[in-house]
Every structure is written in C-alpha cells, then in structure tokens.
Design an enzyme around this catalytic site. Structure first.
Site, short mmCIF file in Angstrom:
data_model
loop_
_atom_site.label_atom_id
_atom_site.label_comp_id
_atom_site.label_asym_id
_atom_site.label_seq_id
_atom_site.Cartn_x
_atom_site.Cartn_y
_atom_site.Cartn_z
N CYS A 183 -88.25 26.47 -12.16
CA CYS A 183 -88.84 27.28 -11.09
C CYS A 183 -88.41 26.76 -9.72
O CYS A 183 -88.22 27.54 -8.78
CB CYS A 183 -90.36 27.30 -11.21
SG CYS A 183 -91.14 25.68 -11.31
N ALA B 147 -92.03 1.74 -29.21
CA ALA B 147 -93.25 2.48 -28.89
C ALA B 147 -92.95 3.97 -28.77
O ALA B 147 -91.83 4.39 -28.53
CB ALA B 147 -93.85 1.95 -27.59
N SER B 148 -93.99 4.77 -28.95
CA SER B 148 -93.84 6.22 -28.79
C SER B 148 -93.40 6.54 -27.37
O SER B 148 -93.95 6.01 -26.40
CB SER B 148 -95.16 6.93 -29.09
OG SER B 148 -95.55 6.73 -30.43
N GLY B 149 -92.38 7.41 -27.25
CA GLY B 149 -91.85 7.77 -25.94
C GLY B 149 -90.80 6.82 -25.42
O GLY B 149 -90.33 6.98 -24.29
N GLY C 44 -87.80 6.60 -26.46
CA GLY C 44 -86.48 7.23 -26.49
C GLY C 44 -85.77 7.11 -27.82
O GLY C 44 -84.55 7.32 -27.89
N LYS C 45 -86.51 6.83 -28.90
CA LYS C 45 -85.87 6.66 -30.21
C LYS C 45 -85.24 7.97 -30.70
O LYS C 45 -84.09 7.98 -31.14
CB LYS C 45 -86.90 6.16 -31.23
CG LYS C 45 -87.56 4.84 -30.88
CD LYS C 45 -88.46 4.34 -31.99
CE LYS C 45 -89.62 5.29 -32.27
NZ LYS C 45 -90.53 5.44 -31.10
N THR C 46 -85.99 9.06 -30.63
CA THR C 46 -85.46 10.35 -31.09
C THR C 46 -84.30 10.80 -30.22
O THR C 46 -83.31 11.35 -30.71
CB THR C 46 -86.57 11.41 -31.10
OG1 THR C 46 -87.60 11.01 -32.02
CG2 THR C 46 -86.03 12.77 -31.51
#
EC number: 3.4.22.-
Length: 698
Positions: A32, A527-529, A531-533
C-alpha cells in the site's frame, strides 16, 4: 540554464486548473505504501507503476514502515515531511499526502471539504470519509510529499505491446488477412444496398419498368446471398483465430506463471492472480471480436461519409455535428469509466480470494465458530463488487441513452431539412431515402468506433494486470553445465550466504557458511522466527540469496539451473499439499510411467503402506487438494513417500514428522537413514535429533 533544466522547472509548475490524483490499486498484500507513492508521483507528472517500483525497491511481504516509505520517496526525487497532528489539523496539510490508517495501512488524502475527506485507498479505490470515520481510523501520523530539486517528470510504466502478442501466435497473420478480405466484401455489399433502393425508387417505379425492377431485385438478392455466405465464412475464420489466440496465449502465460519465483506467489492472493490471468480472456475477446470490426468501421466511416456528401451535400455536416457531440460526451466521461472498471476488477478479485481462503481453512472456520463472520465478510465484499458492476452498467445504459437521443435528434433534423430539399426539387425521394440509410450506417459505425477506441483504452487496464505476471522475471536461467540425473548422495555447501526480506530490513541470516558431506544427515535448530524455514527455502532454490552461493558437489546451483537442481533434490515442507487424484498419483508425482515396486517401497519406508492397503481402494483411493479423509500424520507420511519416490540426492525436511507419533517417527527416521541419502532437516524433537549425524544451531 540548459534546456533540460528549463523543461524540468516547467514540468513542476501547476498550470492546469486542477491536477488529477490517479487511483492505483495495490497488487501485493503489503504494498500500500508503494501504491500511495505511485499516486502522488503521478499527480506531479512522474507516471510510474507498481511493477517498476517493485523491481527497484524490493519490499517485504510484511509491509513497509513510514521511515521506509520516506526513504523510497527521497530516491524518487521527492521531498518529504513527517508530521504528528490532530484531526482538525488535516486541513493545513499539503495535499495529496500519505496518512497512516488503522495502524496497518497507508492511504492518500486528496482533499478536505468541510467535514468530508476524500481518500484514494490502494485497497478499495476512492473513498469519501466522514469526520467520525476519519477519527476512528486515522492514527495521527501523516507524510507530506512534494517534488524535490532532483524530481523529473517522466513515464516509467511497463506494458506489453500488442505487436509482440500478435507475432507470438502461429498462423495469425494469414487468418487476419483472410478475415480482412472477407470483411471488405461484406462492407462493399452494405454500401451497394442503399444504391439499389435508390435506383428502384428513382428509376424503376417512375418508369413503371418491371423488367428493370426485376433485374435490380435479382441483383440485390444475389448480393444478399453473397453477404450471407461471406459472413458465415468470416465467422468461421474468426472462430479459428479466437481458438489460436486462446490456446497459445493462455498456455504461454500459464507456463510462465509456473516458472515464477516462490516470492511472487507469497506476496499475492490467489484470487488476484486468477483475476489477472482472466484478463487475458478479455484481451482475447476484444482482439478477436473488435479489431477487424474497428478496421472495417474505419473504412466504412470514410466510405459512407463520401456517399453522404455525394447524395446529401450540406446535410452531411449536420450529421457530423451531432456525431461530434456524442464523441465529446464519451471522451469527457472516459476517466470515470476506466476508474470504475478497475474498481470492479479489484473488488471481484478480493471477493474471490476471500472465498478460496475460506474454503482452504474450512475446518478452522467451523471449529473457531467463524462461519457467520466469514459469510458476512464475504457477502459485504461481493456486494461491493456487485455495486461496482452496477455503476459500470449504469454508465453503459447512460451512454446508450445519450446515443439514442443524439441519433433521434439527428434523424429529426435531417428529416425536416431533407424533406424540404425534396419539396424544393433539390433532391429526389430515392436520394433522400439512400442518404437516410447512409446516415444511419454512419451514426452506427461512429458509435461502434468510439466505443472500441475507448474500450481499447480500457484494455490498457487489463494489459497492466497481465504485465504483472508476464513481465515478471522467471527464476530459471539457462544452465551452464550438464549434470548427470542419478548422482547418488550429494554434498551440500554454502559460502557467505545472506538473505533479507527486502532492501529496508535487516538480514535474516548473514555470511552463513556450512557444509554437509554426501550421505550425511544434519539437523538445523533454533528459536521460532530465527529464519530456519527461510534458510531451507534458500537451500532448496526457492529463494535467491542476496549474497553468497549454494553449491552441490562443489558446483553453484545457478550454473546447474534451478529446474535441473530441483530434479536432483526432494523437499517436505511444513505447508506441503496434496493434489486431486489417487494416492498412487500423488506419491508418483502424476508421472506417466509409474514404478510400482519403488512406490510401494517408499510407502513402506514412510510407514504408510499398511494404512493405504486397509483402505477399500488401496492406492487408487481418491483424495482432494485438501486431503480429505486423511489425518495430519497420514498426509505427512504420503509427503515423505512422494519425496523418496524421486530418488533424491538430497532430502530437505522442514518439521516433516511433527504430526507423527513417536513410534512412527522413529520408524520413518531409521528407514530414511538406511537409504543413504544426504539429509538436511529442521526439527525440535529429541527423537529426531538423535537420528542425525550433526546438529547446527542458528
């Protein structure tokens, strides 16, 4: 002062009564801010589109901050000033300016009129906001934007040329030539018909010559039969042309769409992509049904105008006067018509996206008690789309009424003047009837020509929407080397790997180097978030790193080619999906030739074979795209079997066993380990981590 500098200064001067602020709808869910900047730049004479801005400023799907928008504006040659202000102070802002809206959106404030605020919303189009609504959604932050010293008025828009589209179609030129020749014959007959009527009225009837009457009637009948046969042949040729265009354009665009990078799809809604793809049908329909008509209408307008001058003299100028009035009205209202057309397309796409999103998450919708809410929201979106369609239809009806009124006035004036000429013996009755026929053809052709030319302008809207897909760079580049298909276990290495979501954000990971030996299994934890994925997608070639390289057996995957690389690896991701078909087809990747023994072995390794055999239809059991009838663990095991069936050199697994019980997970991990495949997995469970050779934390 140079001429260039002088032109730049002149371009900055507002010498018109009012500069229009264009309406630009956002394509991606979080652009936007870019759309607002494009609108303001367009207002000041720099006509840019989102395709250009998207390429120049790689924004994240997570959106942009006001500071990020400010930085982009400065790079575009604009000067800015960020303000924190109260509602009553909006009147003193330099408009157009950008407002922070509802803490998650940006809009353009165009003007303030008493207690009504005019906004250009990238998500919804033009909006007229009351003071109460403005008080509810305006966050108190605004960004004034105006041309700076380095601002240049220019056009930086991306389009697809009609010539390139036509040249891409095999056999189109020959078909077009055939249709053109047939159309010339048909239009020549149309010009001859009034002449035949005039000959009957001025010569056959006064002379009482039945032989001449029969001859003229026979000639007219011959021309009518010739016109019918020619029209049928032209219709068939048009069908052939339409089929050629439909198959080649759609197959080409779909093939291109499949080869676009994953980031393209993650930043857009499915309904919007579908709507843009459907715009190709609109272009095809316009081209196949109207282009030949446009050419013939142009020729006929000139031909009929000449015939009117020969038959009616000064009466022709009366017809031209009324025709000019109609054309002027259409041109004046074109801007509003185009805006409503775009609004209609965007709202239909939004409703379609919401519809598909609801179906994909139907289980969640039911469990969370959101059936009524989702239904009401979709209905509101659909009503907005219908209302836009009603506005468009209303304008079409208005134009039809105006055309009828202008034509009727024209007809009455011509009747009065022409009848006077007949009474004064300055024109025969036959000539007057023929002139009236030519006048009707002229008015009809000019109206058709005007509608087509404006429709062609509207087609630029569909052109822009298709260009968003067609001109987006494909991820595949020509491979520089040939790779043997079956290479066995493959080594994996990264050198100085860095990746960020966009140019404005911090890196997710930076200067990352790791190596995995052939046949080795490595787990990535964090830890979650963390950047593993994202790292997994970079390793799989789905995302391109900002810097650094991914190598297999010491060779950069970009040299191999992304498609070739994908044939050598297999991935099981968190958001994997099944496709409509049988379990057999899903495991074998819908290959034409399936290896039955290997399929069963892969199913056994993923601990799903016995479950499948207990189903009434076994491997022929049909499943849908949502995997109905299967549990989460069963789906994951089918995903694993599908990956193993590819005989990959490297197997990437992102929480691929998270839905399995500990016994099934252990069985699957041991079975895969015994296959001697290089494995890179993301996992948190200790049972999975114990089966790998090495653990890397990020």
């Amino acid at each position: 002062m140079t001429n260039r500098n002088f032109r730049q200064i002149i371009n900055l001067l507002d010498l018109r009564w009012q500069r229009r602020v264009p309406v630009i709808h956002q394509t991606e869910t979080a652009e936007c801010g870019l759309a607002c900047l494009a609108m303001i730049c367009g207002h000041f004479g720099k006509n840019i589109d989102l395709i250009y801005l998207r390429r120049k400023f790689n924004l994240s799907a997570r959106g942009a901050t006001l500071a990020g928008i400010n930085g982009i504006a400065e790079q575009l040659g604009m000067a800015t000033r960020a303000l924190s202000l109260e509602l009553d102070e909006l009147r003193v802002l330099k408009t157009p300016c950008i407002l922070h809206w509802d803490f998650s959106h940006f809009v353009v404030l165009v003007s303030v009129k008493r207690n009504r605020y005019v906004l250009h919303d990238p998500a919804r189009g033009i909006r007229y906001i009351s003071r109460e609504e403005m008080s509810r959604y305006f966050t108190g932050v605004a960004l004034e934007v105006w041309p700076g010293s380095e601002f240049q008025s220019e056009t930086l828009q991306t389009r697809i040329s009609l010539r390139s589209l036509i040249n891409s179609i095999y056999g189109i030129k020959r078909t077009l030539a055939k249709i053109f020749c047939l159309s010339v014959v048909i239009e020549a007959i149309n010009l001859l018909m009034p002449v035949g009527t005039q000959l009957v009225m001025d010569h056959a009837i006064p002379a009482g010559d039945r032989g001449l009457l029969t001859l003229i009637s026979a000639a007219l009948m011959f021309f009518i039969l010739l016109k019918a046969a020619t029209s049928t042949l032209r219709a068939w040729s048009s069908l052939v042309m339409s089929t050629l265009i439909n198959v080649q354009w759609q197959s080409g665009l779909f093939d291109h769409l499949l080869r676009l990078p994953l980031a393209f799809f993650e930043r857009r809604k499915l309904g919007d992509i579908q709507s843009r793809f459907d715009s190709l049908d609109t272009l095809r329909a316009t081209f196949t049904t109207s282009v030949i008509g446009f050419i013939m209408d142009s020729i006929m307008v000139v031909g009929v105008c000449v015939m009117m001058l020969l038959y009616g003299g000064y009466l022709t100028w009366i017809v031209l006067c009324f025709t000019t009035i109609y054309i002027f009205i259409r041109l004046v209202t074109y801007g509003n018509y185009r805006q409503i057309s775009e609004e209609c397309l965007v709202r239909e796409a939004r409703a379609a996206s919401y519809f598909m999103e609801t179906l994909y998450g139907i289980a969640t919708v039911k469990i969370q008690g959101m059936v009524g809410i989702r239904g009401a929201h979709w209905l509101n979106m659909k009503i907005d789309a219908i209302n836009s369609g009603i506005k468009l239809t209303r304008m079409d009806l208005l134009f039809g009424g105006i055309n009828t009124f202008v034509t009727a006035c024209d007809q009455i004036v011509i009747l009065w003047l022409g009848a006077g000429l007949v009474i004064d013996n300055q024109m025969t009755i036959g000539m007057f009837v023929a002139f009236s026929s030519f006048r009707g053809q002229f008015s009809e052709r000019v109206a058709s020509l005007t509608s087509f030319l404006l429709q062609l302008r509207i087609m630029s809207l569909h052109n822009e929407r298709i260009a968003d897909i067609a001109l987006h760079e494909k991820e595949e580049k020509k491979p520089e080397i040939e790779i043997v298909a079956d290479m066995g276990p493959i080594s994996l290495e990264t050198n100085g790997l860095s990746y960020r979501y966009d140019s404005q954000s911090a890196p997710i990971f930076s200067a990352l180097s790791l190596s995995v030996a052939p046949g080795e299994s490595v787990a990535i934890t964090g830890a979650s978030g963390a950047g593993k994925t994202t790292l997994m997608k970079v390793l799989c070639g789905l995302f391109e790193p900002d810097s650094g390289r991914v190598l297999i057996n010491g060779i950069d995957i970009r040299q191999i080619g992304i498609n070739n690389y994908h044939r050598m690896i297999a991935c099981v991701m968190q958001d994997d999906r099944l496709f409509s078909g049988s379990i057999r087809e899903n495991i074998c990747g819908f290959a034409e030739e399936m290896d039955e023994e290997w399929m069963v072995e892969c199913a056994r390794a993923s601990h799903i074979h016995d479950v499948i055999m207990n189903m009434p239809m076994g491997y022929e059991t049909l499943i849908g795209e949502l995997g109905e009838g299967l549990s989460g663990g069963q789906k994951q095991r089918i995903f694993i079997a599908r990956a193993l069936y590819r005989k990959p050199g490297i197997l990437f697994m992102d929480e691929a066993t998270s839905a399995l019980d500990s016994e099934s997970e252990h069985f699957v991990n041991v079975a895969i380990k015994n296959m001697n495949i290089t494995r890179v997995i993301i996992a948190h469970r200790e049972t999975t981590l114990r089966t790998v050779d090495r653990v890397i934390s990020i």
